[in-house]
Write an enzyme that holds these catalytic residues in place. Sequence first.
Site, PDB file in Angstrom:
ATOM      1  N   LYS A 119       0.844  -1.207   0.000  1.00 31.74           N
ATOM      2  CA  LYS A 119       0.000   0.000   0.000  1.00 31.74           C
ATOM      3  C   LYS A 119       0.869   1.243   0.000  1.00 31.74           C
ATOM      4  CE  LYS A 119       0.799   1.024   4.609  1.00 31.74           C
ATOM      5  NZ  LYS A 119       1.657   2.108   5.072  1.00 31.74           N
TER       6      LYS A 119
ATOM      7  N   ASP B 157      -2.497  -1.740  10.478  1.00 37.38           N
ATOM      8  CA  ASP B 157      -2.730  -1.687   9.025  1.00 37.38           C
ATOM      9  C   ASP B 157      -3.396  -2.954   8.489  1.00 37.38           C
ATOM     10  OD1 ASP B 157      -1.522   0.750   8.849  1.00 37.38           O
ATOM     11  OD2 ASP B 157       0.365   0.002   8.017  1.00 37.38           O
TER      12      ASP B 157
END
Length: 297
Positions: free
Chosen positions: A23, A145
């Site tokens: 990401k 996350d």
Amino acid sequence: MNTAAAAAGPTGPRPVVAFAPAKLNLFLEITGKRTDGYHDLETLMLAVDWYDTIELVPNGGQSIRLTCNDSSLPTDGRNLVYRAAELAKPDSGLDIRLTKRIPHEAGLGGGSSDAAATLIALNEAFALGRTHEELAALAAQLGSDVPFFLAGRTGAGGWCTGRGDMVEPVPVGGTFHFVAVKPPVGCPTVEVYKRTVLPTTRRNGQEARDALERGDPEKLADGLFNRLQEATFLLAPEVRDCYDRLIRSNPLGVQVTGSGSTVFAVCRDRADAIRIANECRTPDDTTVVLRSVESTR
Ligand code: C5P
């Protein structure tokens, strides 16, 4: 996470291969310090086409055996993949082969994505029947996350709050092109947070979010922000060197992702990204052209 082959058939669980994307944090602001030692934040994340691969093979025994192509990584309970497999509680032991391509201590969420991919793959392969909410609760135990990556197939966007674990999906209006440069040094997340000065005036992520939804790379570049960036520069001057080098190649915008040490450039299109990567490449750094294309891999 995308599974290439999976599912529990009538003969029981079968081997499964899962792809775990990296990401980028397009926006990250700290909104407060919590009593549990974490920070509340607002962050806009986008999954891109840089993958680790996880192969899960039921071994009929009781134990989890993890192997990894990167010998610098632990393969026991210190590895998030191992911990995810333990938390998922499949009714058979497992052989897990983790192929790392995403660098660690890089702000790219590789370990978190691996953990989410493992949770989803085991849920499918062993027909464990956990709902998304149940998986999200397990994911949050593994790291801030990890919940993002439960829905984080390539091209997915998320507006993440709390300590990053509360995820609101953001539709992505087009394919974005990036160059990521990872210096040889890593940035430990804890050290970056320790060196970050909390804001007196809070930045707003709406511009970046709107740009992501509209598929507009110029506006996205205007909306880039990362409160952790200055601390990564203090911790590792190499990160600033990568930042300066990318800026000199004149992309639309440049930013550190997450707690670093990777720096990324927002590019006009694929050709622009290839030009910038070629101009910025050095023998020491890892330089990769990335995009946010919706992928079935
Ligand atoms: O959740 P995760 O294990 O990835 O966090 C690693 C460290 O980063 C935490 O121990 C904490 O020091 C810091 N952190 C934080 N606030 C967040 C996320 C991480 O302070 N929202």
